[in-house]
Design an enzyme around this catalytic site. Structure first.
Site, PDB file in Angstrom:
ATOM      1  N   ASP A  30       0.866  -1.190   0.000  1.00 35.46           N
ATOM      2  CA  ASP A  30       0.000   0.000   0.000  1.00 35.46           C
ATOM      3  C   ASP A  30       0.893   1.228   0.000  1.00 35.46           C
ATOM      4  OD1 ASP A  30      -2.278   1.814   0.526  1.00 35.46           O
ATOM      5  OD2 ASP A  30      -3.342  -0.014   1.031  1.00 35.46           O
ATOM      6  N   HIS A  36       2.456   1.894  -3.170  1.00 32.96           N
ATOM      7  CA  HIS A  36       1.504   2.802  -3.794  1.00 32.96           C
ATOM      8  C   HIS A  36       1.988   4.243  -3.706  1.00 32.96           C
ATOM      9  CE1 HIS A  36      -2.167  -0.145  -3.381  1.00 32.96           C
ATOM     10  NE2 HIS A  36      -1.138  -0.674  -4.016  1.00 32.96           N
TER      11      HIS A  36
END
Length: 475
Positions: free
Chosen positions: A282, A305
């Protein structure tokens, strides 16, 4: 005759006097020496042996001004080794009680150290290490620290939303050469997590998973040297803190591990994140509302991310973020690079952002402002939004994934993004054809240099704002 008699008298008197002197001298000698005149003097003591290279005493890596104190008995700085409080460190026994006891003892002593020594694998359950404590407290992790293995081993009485919590501390250091192992695999495999089904679907079951390390309402915190890996959810989270220094740490979990943000900041100010490496499933670093004066330098992200500000303004809430600097950083093999994401309907602002000297390597959405962030398909367009302004992108270079345009400014219909500066932005495709159509919507700014790809959609000047409109309430 008279002369002869006088000589005889003198001789007798002399003889008597000489004999008396000899007696006195012999008496004194005998009294002091207690041996005859023929005894030899005692030999001198032998000199100490000297070796050419005397052995060196090894230095203590944890010097203790009061050696060998009983646990908790010292009234000055010392080491509180958890094994002295009963920790086994075999990876199987529950060492929670020993860690709590060592913490309690160290908390009351200035400049003390809670030591989890090298070679030990310590398992503890969800624990809150509370302050306030005496100044200078250090948690020195040189071994391995880990939670129970998955939700089935997690004690029913314990919170499933957090594992290690450091609460109400000031001047605290969490450091060492050890590893915090999150045992996250069984949490990631829960059916409620994304990526579980063949089409990426997930179930609607309750899906609470623990944040691995949380600092809450604490100031002047240092974290350094540690390896933090495989968290069930966020690896490290700071809530309501001020004065945080994170340096030389490694955070890692698999690329598809869900919701495993590396470092998350919320309502936290004056933060330095330097010289660290994050690879996870993430956000590499996520910055939530209430954050300001954040300095990120020398960080390598990826796969991840990217570095995200947001999401902000969910459920029509107010969000305030300001003074964020990201400099001398590498982002590679990531779904996003530098991202600002806000929900429709929020209020507040994101301002004074500087992204400088950033190297991109095969990144999807290198530069993105998304004011239409939504996690479902039923989000409505709202008339209010978190305002984004004073954002600088300088010397951003590297390669992008051609599945998406490398530059994307999707600003609110009613609250434009303003004062965006682009300088020395050069982004080329990792492979395939050049995508030369950056996206802009209601975004205003300037290009100090030509941008690759060209960004002709950025509007000049400033938007017309209705009189009396306050786009920055409360920030």
């Amino acid at each position: 005759m008279r002369i002869l008699s006088g000589i005889l008298v003198v001789y007798l008197i002399s003889t008597l006097l000489f004999g008396q002197l000899i007696y006195v001298a012999r008496g004194r000698f005998h009294y002091h020496k207690r041996r005859g005149l023929s005894d030899p003097p005692p030999p001198p003591p032998p000199p100490p042996a000297v070796t050419a290279n005397p052995p060196q005493v090894p230095s203590d890596p944890y010097p203790n001004p009061n050696p060998d104190p009983a646990p908790g008995d010292s009234d000055s700085g010392c080491i509180f080794d958890v094994t002295s409080f009963g920790a086994v460190g075999d990876g199987s026994c529950d060492d929670t009680a020993a860690f709590k006891a060592a913490w309690k003892a160290a908390c009351a002593v200035e400049s003390s150290v809670v030591l989890a020594p090298e070679g030990g694998v310590f398992k503890i359950t969800s624990t809150i290490f509370s302050g306030p404590c005496k100044p200078g407290l250090v948690f020195q992790l040189d071994g391995v620290l880990m939670p129970p293995d998955g939700p089935e081993e997690w004690p029913e009485k314990d919170s499933k939303s957090q594992w290690l919590v450091f609460y109400r501390l000031d001047g605290f250091t969490f450091a060492g050469k050890g590893t915090v192992e999150g045992n996250g695999q069984k949490w990631w495999d829960l059916p409620c997590k994304p990526h579980r089904g063949p089409d990426g679907s997930s179930s609607s079951e309750p899906c609470v998973s623990p944040t691995m390390i949380r600092f809450f309402m604490s100031n002047n915190i240092e974290v350094g040297g540690l390896r933090i890996q495989n968290s069930p959810q966020f690896h490290m989270k700071f809530d309501g803190c001020e004065g945080v220094s994170i340096n030389d740490i490694q955070i890692s979990s698999p690329k598809l591990s869900p919701n495993t943000d590396g470092i998350h900041l919320g309502n936290t100010r004056s933060v330095a994140i330097h010289n660290s490496v994050v690879s996870n499933g993430d956000d590499c670093i996520s910055i939530g509302t209430g954050c300001s004066d954040i300095d990120i330098q020398g960080v390598t992200c990826g796969p991840s991310h990217g570095i995200s500000i947001g999401s902000l303004g969910v459920h029509n809430s107010q969000a305030c973020v300001s003074n964020i600097t990201v400099r001398n950083t590498v982002i590679r093999d990531s779904d996003n690079g530098l991202r600002v994401k806000t929900w429709q309907g929020g209020t507040g602002s994101v301002s004074n952002l500087l992204f400088e000297n950033i190297q991109m390597e095969n990144v999807l959405n290198c530069i993105i402002v998304d004011q239409y962030y939504c996690q479902s398909k039923d989000c409505r367009n709202e008339t209010s939004a978190v305002r984004v302004f004073d954002v600088q992108y300088r010397n951003i270079k590297g390669t992008y994934d051609v599945r998406s345009a490398p530059i994307h400014f999707a600003c609110s219909d009613t609250v434009a993004c303003t004062n965006i500066t682009m300088s020395e932005v050069e982004l080329l495709p990792e492979e395939g054809e050049l995508v030369d159509d950056p996206f802009c919507w209601n975004a205003y700014g300037t290009q100090e240099t030509l941008t690759i790809p060209p960004i002709d959609c950025l509007l000049d000047g400033s938007p017309v704002v209705e009189e009396g409109y306050n786009s920055n309430p409360g920030c």
